[in-house]
Design an enzyme around this catalytic site. Structure first.
Site, PDB file in Angstrom:
ATOM      1  N   GLY A  12       0.874  -1.434  -0.139  1.00 12.93           N
ATOM      2  CA  GLY A  12       0.079  -0.028   0.074  1.00 12.93           C
ATOM      3  C   GLY A  12       0.855   1.186   0.223  1.00 12.93           C
ATOM      4  O   GLY A  12       0.423   2.230   0.586  1.00 12.93           O
ATOM      5  N   THR A  14       1.497   3.211  -2.199  1.00 15.36           N
ATOM      6  CA  THR A  14       1.123   4.469  -2.802  1.00 15.36           C
ATOM      7  C   THR A  14       0.065   5.242  -2.469  1.00 15.36           C
ATOM      8  O   THR A  14      -0.385   6.306  -2.776  1.00 15.36           O
ATOM      9  CB  THR A  14       0.811   4.431  -4.513  1.00 15.36           C
ATOM     10  N   ASP A  16      -2.599   6.850   1.008  1.00  9.15           N
ATOM     11  CA  ASP A  16      -2.466   8.126   1.895  1.00  9.15           C
ATOM     12  C   ASP A  16      -1.763   7.848   3.187  1.00  9.15           C
ATOM     13  O   ASP A  16      -0.958   8.635   3.667  1.00  9.15           O
ATOM     14  CB  ASP A  16      -3.923   8.434   2.066  1.00  9.15           C
ATOM     15  N   LEU A  17      -1.983   6.729   3.677  1.00 13.58           N
ATOM     16  CA  LEU A  17      -1.374   6.511   5.173  1.00 13.58           C
ATOM     17  C   LEU A  17       0.304   6.375   5.015  1.00 13.58           C
ATOM     18  O   LEU A  17       0.913   7.085   5.873  1.00 13.58           O
ATOM     19  CB  LEU A  17      -1.762   5.231   5.549  1.00 13.58           C
ATOM     20  N   ALA A  18       0.654   5.942   3.836  1.00 16.38           N
ATOM     21  CA  ALA A  18       2.119   5.772   3.685  1.00 16.38           C
ATOM     22  C   ALA A  18       2.399   6.986   3.478  1.00 16.38           C
ATOM     23  O   ALA A  18       3.670   7.299   4.040  1.00 16.38           O
ATOM     24  CB  ALA A  18       2.467   4.823   2.437  1.00 16.38           C
ATOM     25  N   LYS A  19       1.999   7.791   2.474  1.00 16.73           N
ATOM     26  CA  LYS A  19       2.633   9.333   2.518  1.00 16.73           C
ATOM     27  C   LYS A  19       2.609  10.125   3.672  1.00 16.73           C
ATOM     28  O   LYS A  19       3.369  10.839   3.823  1.00 16.73           O
ATOM     29  CB  LYS A  19       1.671   9.755   1.199  1.00 16.73           C
ATOM     30  N   ASP A 177      -2.814   0.798  17.039  1.00 14.51           N
ATOM     31  CA  ASP A 177      -3.878   1.729  17.440  1.00 14.51           C
ATOM     32  C   ASP A 177      -3.125   3.171  17.878  1.00 14.51           C
ATOM     33  O   ASP A 177      -2.416   2.882  18.815  1.00 14.51           O
ATOM     34  CB  ASP A 177      -4.632   1.194  18.768  1.00 14.51           C
ATOM     35  N   HIS A 178      -3.030   4.055  16.953  1.00 13.97           N
ATOM     36  CA  HIS A 178      -2.264   5.093  16.938  1.00 13.97           C
ATOM     37  C   HIS A 178      -2.373   5.765  18.168  1.00 13.97           C
ATOM     38  O   HIS A 178      -1.538   6.569  18.571  1.00 13.97           O
ATOM     39  CB  HIS A 178      -2.340   5.845  15.792  1.00 13.97           C
ATOM     40  N   HIS A 240      -9.727   2.827  19.875  1.00 14.98           N
ATOM     41  CA  HIS A 240      -9.107   3.805  20.625  1.00 14.98           C
ATOM     42  C   HIS A 240      -9.781   4.175  22.214  1.00 14.98           C
ATOM     43  O   HIS A 240      -9.109   4.063  22.961  1.00 14.98           O
ATOM     44  CB  HIS A 240      -9.154   5.475  19.919  1.00 14.98           C
ATOM     45  N   LYS A 345     -11.438  20.231  18.065  1.00 11.06           N
ATOM     46  CA  LYS A 345     -10.666  19.142  18.274  1.00 11.06           C
ATOM     47  C   LYS A 345     -10.131  18.943  19.714  1.00 11.06           C
ATOM     48  O   LYS A 345      -9.308  20.011  20.272  1.00 11.06           O
ATOM     49  CB  LYS A 345      -9.394  19.258  17.441  1.00 11.06           C
TER      50      LYS A 345
END
Ligand SMILES: NC(=O)C1=CN([C@@H]2O[C@H](COP(=O)(O)OP(=O)(O)OC[C@H]3O[C@@H](n4cnc5c(N)ncnc54)[C@H](OP(=O)(O)O)[C@@H]3O)[C@@H](O)[C@H]2O)C=CC1
Ligand SMILES: O=C1O[C@H](COP(=O)(O)O)[C@@H](O)[C@H](O)[C@H]1O
Length: 501
Positions: A12, A14, A16-19, A177-178, A240, A345
């Site tokens: 994966g 290419t 969103d998460l990778a970038k 789980d970030h 979370h 937020k």
């Protein structure tokens, strides 16, 4: 610095998460010397990219972190791209050959870390091929990092887990789980177990209720497709919020080891009452945002967002009460709420202590404000403790005073990002900040009942205007217990001079 020798394979690459998360986190580790000469990264996905193009993408994703161009160039030179359809067996042969080549070139000692930054339906296929095509050789450590969502209910999570555990032992599966990588979430255990003044009163004798709020100001953005299959309950509460709740509720581990901590977290989750559907309906509320505005800015409702069905019943807000049936917590509600397009937020925990048995100062009217310990997770990090004191001057009026230590996480230049910490933990084989199967399984058992109760009883969703603090029903949930949310939306307006104090 103990440089890590490892070959990463990112499925994966290419996406969103990778970038957005993975490349910047790897670069931070590189800048700190955790990664240096003996690492390489294979990025795979279907797009016909080249090594050079991947390196350009990597370099642009780390732009904000670059201080030295040649350092960034060296870092990017460790990246290799292979176009790969995870369902095509022949591609794994090429992947294995490339892996062998890079192992020799960078002397990675056979250590391998596979990062599945892809939709979960592919996980079983990928790990099956890693084994059948002998990409797993047993030479060095071989670990798997996987992303949420881990299943969509208990059954699918179990099936997925069975597929993974046919190939990887539990100790080599790192379920991200970030939130567990966030500084202040890790601090929950420090607050509890490094402070006698808190741990000695951390029970139902002194604590009246605990409130966990995960508010987001953003809407569903461009993730409508995914969110429609998830909703707030599965997107945030199942993982979370229940993780944080278990850290707050667990018994002290006998040692601060990942195994002991996990055991205690699982025990805490098991002690959470599994509701009947009727109880779930009574204790949980689903809401959805409608159009609203704040500070003159207009926001559309969820139903007008891209990739969302016009008659969608997906909840963008979930709120509820968990009860824990054990000696420590019997009778203490844990209220939780989370939502998109809330006023701001803000992730925080409020531990509300019991009232004094006698109110000496107000003719026993019980008007003293409760002591509240607040743990601020983000965007500010820190703690505050509200205590009562005498108002300065004549007379004897009692007023709450806040002892506060809060800073904006952005000021902590060296504070590692959650993903960076978690990747480093995985490289070190340190599993404390990952969810283990026992935790995931129990979380789904608790959530499935709520989801099923909502699905079987399709009443009107509670609505709330975009950029408010959720539907009125979420206030009524606490009011019917004679309580209220400690974090009140009015604070937000008062701070901005939009409401009189
Ligand atoms: N983005 C985020 O912030 C977060 C994401 N996650 C999770 O991380 C995972 C990835 O998310 P995200 O990066 O946003 O998703 P994207 O849709 O952006 O990326 C998906 C990736 O999978 C690749 N892919 C899809 N099908 C195949 C296939 N058959 N063979 C090989 N590669 C394939 C795509 O590349 P290509 O099209 O080139 O094949 C792409 O690289 C998901 O599970 C998501 O739930 C979790 C938390 C946050
Ligand atoms: O896992 C998720 O988390 C984000 C919120 O994460 P944060 O670190 O920005 O607080 C949420 O927006 C997303 O919907 C969910 O999938």
């Amino acid at each position: 610095m103990n440089e890590k020798a490892v070959l990463f394979t990112i499925f994966g690459a290419t996406g969103d998460l990778a970038k957005r998360k993975l490349y910047p986190s790897l670069f931070r580790l590189y800048k700190k010397g955790e990664l240096a000469e003996h690492f390489a990264v294979i990025g795979t996905a279907r797009r016909p990219w080249t090594n050079e193009f991947l390196r350009e993408v990597v370099t642009s994703s780390i732009q904000d972190l670059i201080e030295d161009e040649s350092q960034a160039e060296n870092f990017a030179s460790h990246f290799y791209y292979q176009s790969h359809d995870v369902e095509d067996t022949s591609h794994y042969v090429t992947l294995k050959n490339l892996g062998e080549e890079l192992k020799a070139k960078y002397n990675t000692l056979g250590n391998q870390l596979f990062y599945l930054a892809m939709a979960p339906q592919f996980f079983g296929t990928i790990v099956g091929h890693l084994r059948s095509e002998e990409i797993l050789t047993g030479e060095g450590f071989e670990r798997l990092i996987i992303e949420k969502p881990f299943g969509s209910d208990y059954e699918s999570a179990k099936k997925l887990n069975d597929e993974l555990s046919c190939v990887f032992d539990e100790e080599n599966i790192f379920r991200i789980d970030h939130y567990l990588g966030k500084e202040m979430i890790q601090n929950v255990t420090a607050v509890r177990f490094a402070n006698h003044i808190f741990e000695s009163i951390w029970n139902n004798k002194y604590i009246d209720n605990v409130q966990i709020t995960f508010a987001e100001s953003i809407g569903v953005e461009d993730r409508g497709g995914y969110y429609e299959t998830s909703g707030a309950l599965k997107d945030m509460v199942q993982n979370h919020i229940l993780q944080v709740l278990s850290l707050l509720a667990m018994e002290p581990p006998t040692t601060f080891s990942d195994e002991e901590i996990r055991n205690e977290k699982v025990k805490a989750l098991k002690a959470i009452r599994k509701y009947t559907e009727e109880e779930a309906l009574d204790s949980f509320i689903a809401g959805q945002y409608v159009a609203g505005s704040i500070d003159g800015e207009e926001f559309v409702g969820y139903l007008e967002e891209p990739n969302v069905a016009k008659n969608s019943r997906t909840e963008t807000f979930a709120c509820g009460k968990f009860m824990i049936d054990n000696f420590r917590w019997s009778g203490v509600p844990f209220y939780v709420r989370t939502g998109k397009r809330m006023v701001e937020k803000g992730t925080r925990i409020n531990v509300v202590f019991k009232q004094m048995p006698v109110d000496l100062f107000n003719n026993n009217q019980n008007t003293l404000a409760p002591n509240i310990l607040t743990i601020y997770i983000q965007p500010t990090e820190g703690f505050s403790l509200s205590v009562n004191g005498k108002e300065i001057g004549q007379g004897f009026t009692i007023e709450p005073i806040k002892l506060s230590y809060r800073h904006n996480s952005a000021f902590l230049g060296n504070s590692p990002e959650a993903y960076e910490k978690l990747i480093l933990d995985a490289l070190n084989g340190e599993r404390t900040n990952f969810s283990d199967w026992g935790e995931v399984a129990r979380s789904w058992e608790l959530i499935d009942v709520i989801r099923s109760a909502w699905d079987k009883n399709p009443k009107e969703l509670a609505t709330y205007k975009a950029r408010t603090m959720g539907p009125k029903e979420s206030y009524e949930l606490l009011e019917k217990d004679g309580r209220s949310w400690a974090w009140k939306p009015e604070e937000w307006y008062i701070e901005r001079g939009m409401l009189e104090e």
